[in-house]
Design a protein around this motif. Structure first.
Motif, mmCIF file in Angstrom:
data_model
loop_
_atom_site.group_PDB
_atom_site.id
_atom_site.type_symbol
_atom_site.label_atom_id
_atom_site.label_comp_id
_atom_site.label_asym_id
_atom_site.label_seq_id
_atom_site.Cartn_x
_atom_site.Cartn_y
_atom_site.Cartn_z
ATOM 1 N N UNK A 243 0.800 -1.215 0.000
ATOM 2 C CA UNK A 243 0.000 0.000 0.000
ATOM 3 C C UNK A 243 0.841 1.276 0.000
ATOM 4 N N UNK A 244 2.052 1.228 0.511
ATOM 5 C CA UNK A 244 2.854 2.445 0.654
ATOM 6 C C UNK A 244 3.885 2.518 -0.470
ATOM 7 N N UNK A 245 3.627 3.428 -1.417
ATOM 8 C CA UNK A 245 4.509 3.539 -2.571
ATOM 9 C C UNK A 245 4.440 4.947 -3.132
ATOM 10 N N UNK A 246 5.456 5.296 -3.920
ATOM 11 C CA UNK A 246 5.498 6.601 -4.575
ATOM 12 C C UNK A 246 6.354 6.490 -5.825
ATOM 13 N N UNK A 256 7.425 -1.905 1.274
ATOM 14 C CA UNK A 256 6.584 -3.090 1.396
ATOM 15 C C UNK A 256 6.783 -3.771 2.747
ATOM 16 N N UNK A 257 5.850 -4.636 3.073
ATOM 17 C CA UNK A 257 5.963 -5.499 4.249
ATOM 18 C C UNK A 257 5.632 -6.915 3.809
ATOM 19 N N UNK A 258 6.346 -7.889 4.349
ATOM 20 C CA UNK A 258 6.140 -9.283 3.943
ATOM 21 C C UNK A 258 6.025 -10.161 5.177
ATOM 22 N N UNK A 305 10.574 -4.384 3.671
ATOM 23 C CA UNK A 305 11.483 -4.598 2.559
ATOM 24 C C UNK A 305 11.237 -3.505 1.522
ATOM 25 N N UNK A 306 12.294 -3.069 0.848
ATOM 26 C CA UNK A 306 12.184 -2.065 -0.207
ATOM 27 C C UNK A 306 12.116 -2.772 -1.558
ATOM 28 N N UNK A 307 11.119 -2.377 -2.376
ATOM 29 C CA UNK A 307 10.972 -2.912 -3.723
ATOM 30 C C UNK A 307 10.904 -1.754 -4.708
ATOM 31 N N UNK A 308 11.399 -1.958 -5.918
ATOM 32 C CA UNK A 308 11.323 -0.933 -6.954
ATOM 33 C C UNK A 308 10.826 -1.552 -8.251
ATOM 34 N N UNK A 313 3.794 2.556 -11.929
ATOM 35 C CA UNK A 313 2.694 1.581 -11.869
ATOM 36 C C UNK A 313 1.817 1.860 -10.640
ATOM 37 N N UNK A 314 1.737 3.122 -10.231
ATOM 38 C CA UNK A 314 1.016 3.450 -9.003
ATOM 39 C C UNK A 314 -0.464 3.087 -9.063
ATOM 40 N N UNK A 315 -1.021 3.000 -10.250
ATOM 41 C CA UNK A 315 -2.443 2.695 -10.375
ATOM 42 C C UNK A 315 -2.699 1.204 -10.608
ATOM 43 N N UNK A 316 -1.753 0.341 -10.236
ATOM 44 C CA UNK A 316 -1.965 -1.089 -10.431
ATOM 45 C C UNK A 316 -3.214 -1.551 -9.673
#
Length: 439
Positions: A243-246, A256-258, A305-308, A313-316
């Motif tokens: 949910x938390x992205x920019x 992200x959280x896993x 965890x950090x993902x890129x 793709x914010x509107x996925x």
């Protein structure tokens, strides 16, 4: 809407007067997120200030439709403020910038969908939201038209326009049963926790939206999904919260959280996991894949965890987790003994599919399988997998893209694939493969 002071100068537009004219450079270009040619129109519903390149007001323009020559953004507010879009338009006195408070891009478009409202909304007679006609409470409403993020809906009080801050757009009404296999949290609305849960049981579902299900309960209508976080892998070894992205201008970055899936949450061991996340839009088209990540997960604990992703793709609308390594073991979904029975024989591209499996997750069907080719070498193949009912009629189509690198040896070497379809294809009778393009 904010009232504007000053004398309103009604400025006419010169249709086609700027064909071939070079736009005036902006003095605020250094504070711009983007500055690109545009062919879009903008409808202004209220009087709007006109600004020059130094952001000095030079007049006002009456409500009307304008042609956008360029778009960029500026900052408003105190401190760093916040970015708002601005538009360069043509007027009888030349080009000018506007930063409208009440405007919509494009035009009204017909729509046939349901919207689930999470809050009470004001109902308006017009898309400019200038003439309120009443209120509508939390409910499922039928949308008959849309304009940007405003919707014309049909209600017992008649048709009207709403502009919800957030709503579930595209809800599908269904009557089906879903079996829960683990304790499941309940929500008043997607992402609004109800503070309650249910044990494994059969749920009678009345609506689906993305990967969410709605059912009636002792709390009233509630929502749930089959995984606690936003995405899970096919075997539910792990879940990812997204949910938390920019977007930083080059990449979409996820904080992200896993966590481990239900079957592993009671273990006291720490399990190494390697994974990536695939992202899809509302149509089921894949729009990006995350960087690969390696984490060590312990039962019952959530790990950041950090993902890129190397695009915006914010509107996925949907995501899946692809686990490549679990507990120091490579995860392989290849089934070498399964027959590769689905071929594009008509096009004679030597492409075959097999081991087709379908699982449901809300409105989506996730299709997995394996593919192979007799041909060696590098190429890109676009194909389409049609799902047919007992009468031979296609009920849905899954877009497929296969990438063979230069080292691919041919001779039927198996590779896995995944596709997403925003329809229920779990009851299909047969499938048909068609190659669309080979490069």
């Amino acid at each position: 809407m904010r009232k504007k002071a000053g004398i309103i100068l009604i400025l006419g537009l010169l249709a086609g007067a700027l064909d071939g004219q070079t736009p005036v450079p902006s003095a605020l270009a250094s504070d711009s997120q983007s500055l690109a040619d545009s062919a879009e129109t903008l409808t202004l519903f209220e009087p709007t200030e006109l600004y020059d390149d130094r952001y000095q007001q030079v007049g006002m323009i009456a409500p009307q439709q304008v042609h956008v020559l360029q778009t960029s953004s500026i900052r408003r507010g105190h401190g760093e403020g916040y970015r708002v879009p601005r538009y360069l338009i043509s007027t009888w006195m030349g080009t000018a910038w506007i930063v409208p408070d009440n405007a919509l891009r494009g035009k009204e478009e017909p729509m046939d969908a349901y919207i689930e409202l999470s809050d009470e909304e004001t109902l308006y007679n017009d898309p400019g939201l200038l003439s309120p006609k009443g209120k509508i409470g939390k409910q499922t409403v039928k949308a008959i038209a849309s304009w940007d993020k405003r919707y014309k809906v049909a209600t017992p009080e008649g048709e009207g326009w709403i502009a919800p801050n957030w709503a579930a757009v595209g809800v599908k009404l269904v009557q089906t049963d879903v079996q829960l296999t683990a304790p499941t949290r309940l929500f008043r609305f997607p992402y609004q926790d109800a503070g309650a849960g249910v044990n494994p049981q059969l749920m009678q579902v009345t609506a689906v939206w993305r990967d969410w299900y709605r059912a009636d309960s002792w709390l009233g209508p509630v929502w749930f999904r089959l995984h606690e976080l936003d995405a899970a892998d096919a075997d539910h070894r792990m879940e990812a919260g997204l949910r938390y992205h920019y977007f930083d201008g080059n990449q979409t970055r996820f904080r992200a959280s896993v966590q481990l899936g239900p079957k592993w949450r009671d273990t006291g061991e720490t399990i190494p996991v390697g994974f990536t996340v695939l992202f899809y839009n509302e149509k089921g088209e894949r729009i990006g894949a995350s960087s690969r990540a390696a984490v060590r997960l312990k039962g019952g604990e959530v790990t950041p965890v950090e993902l890129t992703v190397d695009r915006n793709i914010q509107t996925f609308a949907y995501a899946t987790v692809q686990v490549g390594m679990f507990n120091d073991q490579i995860v392989s979904v290849i089934q070498p003994d399964d027959p590769m029975a689905i071929a594009d024989d008509a096009a004679n591209h030597d492409l075959r599919l097999g081991s087709i499996q379908v699982r449901r997750d809300g409105v989506f069907s996730i299709v997995t399988g394996q593919y192979a080719s007799k041909l060696a070498g590098e190429r890109q193949v676009k194909a389409e997998l049609s799902f047919l009912n007992a009468d031979g009629t296609a009920i849905a189509k899954a877009p497929l893209e296969f990438a063979f690198d230069a080292s691919y040896p041919g001779n039927g070497l198996l590779q896995p694939f995944e596709a997403v379809v925003p329809e229920d294809v779990s009851t299909y009778a047969s499938v048909k493969l068609k190659v669309l393009d080979v490069r």
